[in-house]
Motif scaffolding. Structure first.
Motif, mmCIF file in Angstrom:
data_model
loop_
_atom_site.group_PDB
_atom_site.id
_atom_site.type_symbol
_atom_site.label_atom_id
_atom_site.label_comp_id
_atom_site.label_asym_id
_atom_site.label_seq_id
_atom_site.Cartn_x
_atom_site.Cartn_y
_atom_site.Cartn_z
ATOM 1 N N PHE A 8 0.844 -1.197 0.000
ATOM 2 C CA PHE A 8 0.000 0.000 0.000
ATOM 3 C C PHE A 8 0.876 1.242 0.000
ATOM 4 C CE2 PHE A 8 -2.278 -3.252 2.761
ATOM 5 C CZ PHE A 8 -2.807 -3.896 1.652
ATOM 6 N N THR A 9 1.070 1.791 -1.163
ATOM 7 C CA THR A 9 2.088 2.824 -1.338
ATOM 8 C C THR A 9 1.606 4.235 -1.015
ATOM 9 O OG1 THR A 9 1.452 2.779 -3.656
ATOM 10 C CG2 THR A 9 3.433 1.562 -3.055
ATOM 11 N N VAL A 10 0.293 4.399 -0.769
ATOM 12 C CA VAL A 10 -0.175 5.757 -0.420
ATOM 13 C C VAL A 10 -0.841 5.740 0.965
ATOM 14 C CG1 VAL A 10 -0.417 6.565 -2.785
ATOM 15 C CG2 VAL A 10 -2.346 5.412 -1.690
ATOM 16 N N LEU A 11 -0.404 4.810 1.763
ATOM 17 C CA LEU A 11 -0.986 4.651 3.085
ATOM 18 C C LEU A 11 -0.811 5.904 3.943
ATOM 19 C CD1 LEU A 11 -2.344 2.148 4.212
ATOM 20 C CD2 LEU A 11 -0.166 1.405 5.119
ATOM 21 N N GLU A 12 -1.890 6.275 4.675
ATOM 22 C CA GLU A 12 -1.813 7.439 5.558
ATOM 23 C C GLU A 12 -1.999 7.040 7.021
ATOM 24 O OE1 GLU A 12 -4.754 10.088 3.983
ATOM 25 O OE2 GLU A 12 -3.634 10.316 2.101
ATOM 26 N N VAL A 13 -2.895 6.076 7.242
ATOM 27 C CA VAL A 13 -3.228 5.686 8.609
ATOM 28 C C VAL A 13 -3.106 4.170 8.756
ATOM 29 C CG1 VAL A 13 -5.144 5.526 10.252
ATOM 30 C CG2 VAL A 13 -4.768 7.647 8.988
ATOM 31 N N VAL A 14 -2.429 3.742 9.796
ATOM 32 C CA VAL A 14 -2.297 2.305 10.068
ATOM 33 C C VAL A 14 -2.675 2.049 11.518
ATOM 34 C CG1 VAL A 14 -0.757 0.312 10.043
ATOM 35 C CG2 VAL A 14 -0.258 2.266 8.572
ATOM 36 N N ASP A 15 -3.653 1.176 11.726
ATOM 37 C CA ASP A 15 -4.020 0.832 13.106
ATOM 38 C C ASP A 15 -3.794 -0.661 13.309
ATOM 39 O OD1 ASP A 15 -5.119 0.344 15.554
ATOM 40 O OD2 ASP A 15 -7.053 1.310 15.140
ATOM 41 N N ILE A 16 -2.770 -0.982 14.083
ATOM 42 C CA ILE A 16 -2.503 -2.397 14.390
ATOM 43 C C ILE A 16 -2.563 -2.605 15.905
ATOM 44 C CG2 ILE A 16 -1.184 -2.998 12.337
ATOM 45 C CD1 ILE A 16 1.365 -2.329 13.893
ATOM 46 N N SER A 17 -3.379 -1.764 16.547
ATOM 47 C CA SER A 17 -3.437 -1.824 18.011
ATOM 48 C C SER A 17 -4.034 -3.143 18.492
ATOM 49 C CB SER A 17 -4.258 -0.638 18.540
ATOM 50 O OG SER A 17 -5.539 -0.652 17.980
ATOM 51 N N PHE A 18 -3.669 -3.515 19.712
ATOM 52 C CA PHE A 18 -4.189 -4.720 20.361
ATOM 53 C C PHE A 18 -4.034 -5.977 19.524
ATOM 54 C CE2 PHE A 18 -6.192 -1.050 22.250
ATOM 55 C CZ PHE A 18 -5.860 -1.244 23.577
ATOM 56 N N ASN A 19 -2.765 -6.230 19.167
ATOM 57 C CA ASN A 19 -2.397 -7.505 18.565
ATOM 58 C C ASN A 19 -1.286 -8.111 19.422
ATOM 59 O OD1 ASN A 19 -3.739 -8.197 15.795
ATOM 60 N ND2 ASN A 19 -3.553 -5.962 15.813
ATOM 61 N N GLN A 20 -0.549 -9.027 18.842
ATOM 62 C CA GLN A 20 0.540 -9.680 19.606
ATOM 63 C C GLN A 20 1.899 -9.322 19.017
ATOM 64 O OE1 GLN A 20 -0.185 -11.422 22.304
ATOM 65 N NE2 GLN A 20 -2.389 -11.277 21.995
ATOM 66 N N ILE A 21 1.984 -8.129 18.467
ATOM 67 C CA ILE A 21 3.212 -7.753 17.756
ATOM 68 C C ILE A 21 4.305 -7.317 18.738
ATOM 69 C CG2 ILE A 21 4.166 -6.088 16.099
ATOM 70 C CD1 ILE A 21 1.364 -6.209 14.748
ATOM 71 N N ARG A 22 5.524 -7.876 18.566
ATOM 72 C CA ARG A 22 6.645 -7.560 19.455
ATOM 73 C C ARG A 22 7.661 -6.651 18.773
ATOM 74 N NH1 ARG A 22 7.822 -11.089 23.515
ATOM 75 N NH2 ARG A 22 9.961 -11.401 22.857
ATOM 76 N N ILE A 23 7.687 -6.762 17.449
ATOM 77 C CA ILE A 23 8.743 -6.047 16.718
ATOM 78 C C ILE A 23 8.140 -5.216 15.589
ATOM 79 C CG2 ILE A 23 10.632 -6.450 15.092
ATOM 80 C CD1 ILE A 23 11.373 -8.867 16.797
ATOM 81 N N LEU A 24 8.562 -3.961 15.491
ATOM 82 C CA LEU A 24 8.169 -3.135 14.346
ATOM 83 C C LEU A 24 9.335 -3.072 13.372
ATOM 84 C CD1 LEU A 24 6.485 -0.108 16.172
ATOM 85 C CD2 LEU A 24 5.366 -2.092 15.126
ATOM 86 N N ASN B 208 0.163 -3.659 22.152
ATOM 87 C CA ASN B 208 1.002 -4.749 21.653
ATOM 88 C C ASN B 208 2.169 -4.966 22.624
ATOM 89 O OD1 ASN B 208 0.172 -5.715 18.795
ATOM 90 N ND2 ASN B 208 -0.043 -3.482 18.701
ATOM 91 N N PRO B 209 2.676 -6.192 22.719
ATOM 92 C CA PRO B 209 3.799 -6.444 23.634
ATOM 93 C C PRO B 209 5.137 -6.064 23.000
ATOM 94 C CG PRO B 209 3.058 -8.506 22.620
ATOM 95 C CD PRO B 209 2.132 -7.438 22.118
ATOM 96 N N LEU B 210 5.254 -4.815 22.594
ATOM 97 C CA LEU B 210 6.470 -4.383 21.887
ATOM 98 C C LEU B 210 7.683 -4.442 22.810
ATOM 99 C CD1 LEU B 210 5.020 -1.293 19.993
ATOM 100 C CD2 LEU B 210 5.669 -3.490 18.999
ATOM 101 N N ILE B 211 8.761 -4.893 22.245
ATOM 102 C CA ILE B 211 9.961 -5.017 23.077
ATOM 103 C C ILE B 211 10.841 -3.770 22.933
ATOM 104 C CG2 ILE B 211 10.007 -7.527 23.019
ATOM 105 C CD1 ILE B 211 12.204 -7.332 20.899
ATOM 106 N N CYS B 212 11.754 -3.626 23.861
ATOM 107 C CA CYS B 212 12.617 -2.452 23.929
ATOM 108 C C CYS B 212 14.084 -2.843 23.836
ATOM 109 C CB CYS B 212 12.439 -1.739 25.276
ATOM 110 S SG CYS B 212 10.958 -0.776 25.427
ATOM 111 N N ASP B 213 14.528 -3.408 22.723
ATOM 112 C CA ASP B 213 15.979 -3.579 22.649
ATOM 113 C C ASP B 213 16.555 -2.430 21.821
ATOM 114 O OD1 ASP B 213 15.363 -4.161 20.057
ATOM 115 O OD2 ASP B 213 15.892 -6.292 20.162
ATOM 116 N N ALA B 214 17.837 -2.424 21.681
ATOM 117 C CA ALA B 214 18.498 -1.305 21.013
ATOM 118 C C ALA B 214 17.991 -1.139 19.583
ATOM 119 C CB ALA B 214 20.004 -1.535 21.014
ATOM 120 N N GLU B 215 17.795 -2.250 18.910
ATOM 121 C CA GLU B 215 17.333 -2.199 17.529
ATOM 122 C C GLU B 215 15.933 -1.587 17.431
ATOM 123 O OE1 GLU B 215 18.171 -6.018 15.870
ATOM 124 O OE2 GLU B 215 17.067 -5.514 14.049
ATOM 125 N N GLN B 216 15.043 -2.035 18.312
ATOM 126 C CA GLN B 216 13.678 -1.503 18.310
ATOM 127 C C GLN B 216 13.658 -0.021 18.679
ATOM 128 O OE1 GLN B 216 10.372 -2.837 17.444
ATOM 129 N NE2 GLN B 216 12.024 -3.705 16.239
#
Ligand SMILES: *[C@@H]1O[C@H](CO)[C@@H](O)[C@H](O)[C@H]1NC(C)=O
Ligand SMILES: *[C@@H]1O[C@H](CO)[C@@H](O)[C@H](O)[C@H]1NC(C)=O
Ligand SMILES: *[C@@H]1O[C@H](CO)[C@@H](O)[C@H](O)[C@H]1NC(C)=O
Ligand SMILES: *[C@@H]1O[C@H](CO)[C@@H](O)[C@H](O)[C@H]1NC(C)=O
Ligand SMILES: *[C@@H]1O[C@H](CO)[C@@H](O)[C@H](O)[C@H]1NC(C)=O
Ligand SMILES: *[C@@H]1O[C@H](CO)[C@@H](O)[C@H](O)[C@H]1NC(C)=O
Ligand SMILES: *[C@@H]1O[C@H](CO)[C@@H](O)[C@H](O)[C@H]1NC(C)=O
Ligand SMILES: *[C@@H]1O[C@H](CO)[C@@H](O)[C@H](O)[C@H]1NC(C)=O
Length: 472
Positions: A402-418, A437-445
């Motif tokens: 989706f090359t003209v995306l403006e809004v993305v809602d991925i709230s309340f999933n099981q995503i750890r990494i963006l 989402n259970p996003l993690i906090c390492d240096a890369e993230q």
């Protein structure tokens, strides 16, 4: 609230139609001058917004009104007379005889009865509205005195049935509303063939009793909020119908009942019990909005929406859909697809890849645990995508289509990494929600978070990480 909205929609619709058409006869109110305030008491006169209106509130007897109006208007037409919250018992014989009224609207009053010749003398009346006046019956004889009447509205009364003779006298009637009554019976032949709009919404109808078929001039039909079980043969011959509201009935099958609706543009079927579409929609090549929300669809079939090449908005929310089976392949004009509150476990790009005009895709509140992308070069013009409250652990390459995306809602999933690349394919993104989402906090993230934040994107729900991002 929804219910009220429907009522208002119908009221608005039927009225909205009228001024336009009646202007043919009354093409100018320019010469109309309101009488001085004192001459009209207890009524008031306004010339805004469009039709000059005499408004009478809280009066006890029609004599008061007649006296006030007669001396000023004599035989000059009163464009619009509105009587609100009057304490009248009924409308007596020749109730308006000394007045020349073009539109008459009585509302929120108590009118238990109407004399058979109550409207005698109102040969110029174009529009009659008796709204919430506790009417139990409407005397059919009175209509034959209204030889110019094109709009009759009797919403929110206590009418129980319609017999074929009831509207016989209304030879010019084009706009009819009986919404919000207690109709259980309508006889065949009740409606004049020249009707253009008809509202029977908010009644108690189980069947239309073949009363509507072959109304070839009908353009808008409101049947929402009844108890209709079956439409077989009921809509035959309605070749000019543009708008059909069947929301909140008890329909299970459509079968072939829509086969003649070749000019239909809007179709509302939400809150029924439809579990299968079959070929029922195939002749609706002009439909632009279709609402099938809150039905019982489980499996869509490949050919369910075939022929709907004008469709722009499709709402399938609140069903039990667990398989799409390529059903959307022919919807080349679809702009908005709502699949929320279903039971989808997978979403394959190939299911939507033919929707070359799709701009909004909402698949929130399903059971998605997997998104599958298509060939890398395929793109769609989706601007807003909603995948909230699913069970996704990863986006894969899905949103990179989706090359003209403006809004993305991925709230309340099981995503750890963006992944930064997911959000860099489109340069237009200005809002992302990752809340819940259970996003993690390492240096890369941390680096990814900062990259996104630096792009002036509003991001909801990034975790508060304590570690410092790596220095470049
Ligand atoms: C009422 O007014 C109309 C003009 O709008 C006129 O044609 C008609 O003759 C009048 N009717 C009576 C009874 O005066
Ligand atoms: C109908 O009219 C009565 C007064 O006769 C009023 O009390 C009531 O609120 C009105 N109902 C609606 C739905 O407007
Ligand atoms: C259907 O119409 C017939 C007359 O055509 C009438 O006798 C009958 O009561 C109507 N039934 C319903 C349920 O409206
Ligand atoms: C579509 O219309 C044609 C012509 O009226 C009719 O023969 C056919 O049965 C209709 N198809 C469906 C699925 O209603
Ligand atoms: C379809 O109907 C539902 C229920 O009335 C409503 O919430 C929704 O907004 C409608 N969809 C569209 C696209 O208008
Ligand atoms: C279409 O879907 C229904 C369930 O919704 C299913 O029973 C039927 O077999 C399907 N028909 C075809 C032709 O796939
Ligand atoms: C998409 O929408 C545009 C206008 O917004 C229209 O011209 C075009 O025909 C539509 N259909 C396809 C398949 O692109
Ligand atoms: C969602 O995923 C979690 C953990 O992966 C699992 O425990 C849960 O059952 C899943 N829920 C559904 C509805 O599949």
């Amino acid at each position: 609230m929804k219910l009220l909205m429907f009522i208002f929609a119908c009221v608005f619709v039927v009225e909205g139609y009228l001024p336009e058409h009646s202007m043919e006869k009354q093409n100018s109110f320019e010469n109309f001058v309101c009488p001085p305030v004192s001459a009209l008491r207890p009524c008031q006169c306004t010339t805004v917004p469009d039709i000059p209106t005499i408004h009478c509130e809280n009066i006890r007897s029609l004599k008061t009104i007649k006296r006030a109006l007669r001396s000023w208007f004599r035989n000059d037409p009163i464009p619009y007379l509105r009587i609100v919250e009057a304490r009248l018992e009924g409308l007596p014989s020749r109730a308006f005889v000394t007045l020349n009224v073009t539109r008459l609207h009585i509302k929120d009053s108590n009118l238990r009865w109407i004399a058979t010749d109550a409207f005698s003398g109102l040969e110029s009346l174009l529009m009659l509205t008796l709204h919430n006046v506790t009417l139990l019956t409407f005397p059919p004889e009175s209509l034959s005195q209204l030889s110019s009447l094109i709009s009759l509205r009797l919403p929110e009364n206590e009418l129980l049935q319609l017999a074929h003779r009831d509207l016989r006298g209304a030879g010019k009637l084009k706009y009819l509303s009986l919404a919000g009554n207690k109709l259980t019976h309508v006889e065949r032949g009740s409606f004049p063939i020249i009707l253009v709009t008809l509202s029977l919404s908010n009644n108690w109808l189980r069947t239309l009793n073949k009363s509507i078929r072959n109304l070839v001039n009908l353009e808008w039909l409101f049947l929402n909020n009844n108890r209709l079980l079956n439409l077989e043969g009921e809509l035959d011959g309605l070749r000019n119908l543009r708008k059909l509201n069947l929301a909140k009935n008890s329909l299970r099958h459509i079968g072939r009942s829509f086969r003649d609706l070749i000019n239909l543009q809007e179709l509302y079927l939400q809150f029924n019990s439809i579990h299968q579409l079959g070929t029922s929609l195939h002749n609706l090549s002009q439909v632009r909005n279709l609402n099938l929300s809150m039905n019982r669809l489980v499996i869509l079939n490949y050919s369910d929406f075939e022929g709907l090449e004008s469709l722009e908005t499709l709402d399938l929310s609140g069903n039990r859909i667990n398989a799409l089976n390529g059903a959307f392949h022919s919807l080349i004009n679809l702009r908005r697809l709502d699949l929320t509150h279903n039971r989808l476990r997978n979403l394959f790009f190939t299911e939507i890849s033919h929707l070359t005009n799709l701009s909004i895709l909402d698949v929130s509140d399903n059971r998605l645990h997997r998104l599958k992308s298509g060939i890398p070069t395929a793109t769609l013009p989706i601007e807003r995508i909603f995948l909230a409250r699913n069970n996704l652990t990863t986006l894969g390459r899905f949103i990179r289509h989706f090359t003209v995306l403006e809004v993305v809602d991925i709230s309340f999933n099981q995503i750890r990494i963006l992944k930064a690349i997911d959000f860099s394919v489109s340069s237009r993104i200005d809002y992302i929600s990752v809340t819940g989402n259970p996003l993690i906090c390492d240096a890369e993230q941390m680096f990814v978070h900062h990259t996104l934040e630096n792009r002036n994107i509003e991001i909801d729900g990034l975790p508060k990480c304590n570690i410092q991002p790596p220095r470049l």
